[in-house]
Design an enzyme around this catalytic site. Structure first.
Site, PDB file in Angstrom:
ATOM      1  CG  ASN A 117      -7.175  -3.046  -5.859  1.00 60.20           C
ATOM      2  OD1 ASN A 117      -6.250  -3.777  -5.505  1.00 60.20           O
ATOM      3  ND2 ASN A 117      -7.596  -2.041  -5.087  1.00 60.20           N
ATOM      4  CG  ASP A 134      -2.028   1.018   1.107  1.00 61.95           C
ATOM      5  OD1 ASP A 134      -2.303   1.481  -0.023  1.00 61.95           O
ATOM      6  OD2 ASP A 134      -2.622   1.372   2.140  1.00 61.95           O
TER       7      ASP A 134
HETATM    8  C1  FPP Z   1      -1.837  -0.087  -3.387  1.00 59.95           C
HETATM    9  O1  FPP Z   1      -1.353   1.239  -3.409  1.00 59.95           O
HETATM   10  C2  FPP Z   1      -1.283  -0.815  -4.491  1.00 59.95           C
HETATM   11  C3  FPP Z   1      -2.005  -1.479  -5.444  1.00 59.95           C
HETATM   12  C4  FPP Z   1      -3.471  -1.525  -5.482  1.00 59.95           C
HETATM   13  C5  FPP Z   1      -1.331  -2.156  -6.553  1.00 59.95           C
HETATM   14  C6  FPP Z   1      -0.084  -2.914  -6.186  1.00 59.95           C
HETATM   15  C7  FPP Z   1       0.541  -3.334  -7.428  1.00 59.95           C
HETATM   16  C8  FPP Z   1       1.850  -3.337  -7.668  1.00 59.95           C
HETATM   17  C9  FPP Z   1       2.884  -2.997  -6.670  1.00 59.95           C
HETATM   18  C10 FPP Z   1       2.312  -3.661  -9.042  1.00 59.95           C
HETATM   19  C11 FPP Z   1       2.613  -5.084  -9.368  1.00 59.95           C
HETATM   20  C12 FPP Z   1       3.002  -5.956  -8.257  1.00 59.95           C
HETATM   21  C13 FPP Z   1       3.826  -7.022  -8.297  1.00 59.95           C
HETATM   22  C14 FPP Z   1       3.794  -7.917  -7.167  1.00 59.95           C
HETATM   23  C15 FPP Z   1       4.729  -7.316  -9.404  1.00 59.95           C
HETATM   24  P1  FPP Z   1      -2.386   2.407  -3.644  1.00 59.95           P
HETATM   25  O2  FPP Z   1      -2.514   2.649  -5.105  1.00 59.95           O
HETATM   26  O3  FPP Z   1      -3.682   2.082  -2.957  1.00 59.95           O
HETATM   27  O4  FPP Z   1      -1.656   3.612  -2.957  1.00 59.95           O
HETATM   28  P2  FPP Z   1      -2.353   4.840  -2.223  1.00 59.95           P
HETATM   29  O5  FPP Z   1      -3.079   4.278  -1.030  1.00 59.95           O
HETATM   30  O6  FPP Z   1      -1.195   5.685  -1.846  1.00 59.95           O
HETATM   31  O7  FPP Z   1      -3.258   5.482  -3.229  1.00 59.95           O
END
Ligand code: FPP
Length: 243
Positions: A71, A23
């Site tokens: 998501n 996150d």
């Molecule tokens: C949460 O941060 C992250 C996600 C919903 C996506 C995670 C995906 C990756 C790291 C890319 C691919 C992963 C791998 C394992 C290769 P957020 O977008 O909710 O952040 P925020 O809370 O700051 O908005």
């Protein structure tokens, strides 16, 4: 803390399985005036770094929450970028995982992913069957409640069809989960400052120790992981009993 931490100082208290909610990618990007997708790109590179480190320090399993069943509500462009990054990651992993001693498994409803990604998931599963070693589990199109429902449905089907006749135990139910055969996470880490579980591994985290930090996922270093593991090793796990 360098590799070898497990043998040098852990003893029995060292975790076998660490789970992480990835996150804070969006906020990381915003802080730098970049699009959210740049945060996901940095987050995926960080996953690679942390996975190797987990292998090096002697963990058996790392499970990460990369894309939840919720998501899909995000803007299409962001979803597309995350899928592309996952595809890129799996594509590269297929080339290197056996050499690097990393097994991979995907937890989640793979049938809901783009076809190309489904093929890459099938290929990584196939490769992982041939050797032992550290295992990274990536939760994709995953939700804890959805996992419990699919497990209940599959058990009910097996019971109806006479495949199982014994009463349902916790152990048997566990064998219907995506995590079948894998010990429960000892430690669940959530970077990014939120203090919730967000539908992640609801069954498996019944007795996990939780560690929260404000550090955003792309900034989560191996040193941060060391701190989380050190905190875990100072906890007193009683599993409902007394010491
Ligand atoms: C949460 O941060 C992250 C996600 C919903 C996506 C995670 C995906 C990756 C790291 C890319 C691919 C992963 C791998 C394992 C290769 P957020 O977008 O909710 O952040 P925020 O809370 O700051 O908005």
């Amino acid at each position: 803390m360098a590799s070898g931490m497990k043998t040098e100082q852990a003893g029995d208290g060292f975790p076998r399985h660490v789970a992480i909610i990835l996150d804070g990618n969006g906020r990381w990007a915003k802080q730098r005036g970049l699009p959210r997708t740049a945060g996901h790109s940095a987050g995926s590179e960080n996953f690679r770094k942390i996975a190797y480190y987990c292998r090096d320090i002697g963990l058996d399993y790392l499970t990460v929450y990369a894309f939840s069943t919720e998501n899909w509500k995000r803007p299409m462009e962001e979803v597309r970028t995350i899928m592309r990054l996952l595809g890129k990651y799996l594509h590269e992993a297929i080339e290197t995982m056996e050499r690097d001693g990393i097994k991979m498994r995907v937890f989640g409803d793979v049938s809901g992913l783009p076809g190309e990604l489904q093929e890459l998931v099938a290929r990584t599963n196939e490769i992982s069957e041939h050797y032992d070693g550290f295992q990274a589990n990536i939760c994709l199109n995953y939700g804890g409640r959805a996992e419990l429902i699919q497990a209940a449905e599959r058990y009910a089907r097996d019971f109806r069809d006479g495949v199982v006749s014994e009463p349902l135990t916790e152990e048997r139910f566990g064998s219907y989960l995506y995590s079948a055969g894998i010990p429960d996470p000892d430690l669940l880490i959530r970077p990014g400052g939120e203090l919730r579980i967000s539908n992640f591994l609801l069954w498996q985290c019944a007795y996990s120790e939780f560690y929260f930090t404000d550090v955003l996922w792309p900034d989560f270093t191996t040193g941060e992981l060391d701190r989380a593991i050190a905190a875990y090793m100072n906890r007193d796990r009683r599993y409902g009993g007394l010491r």
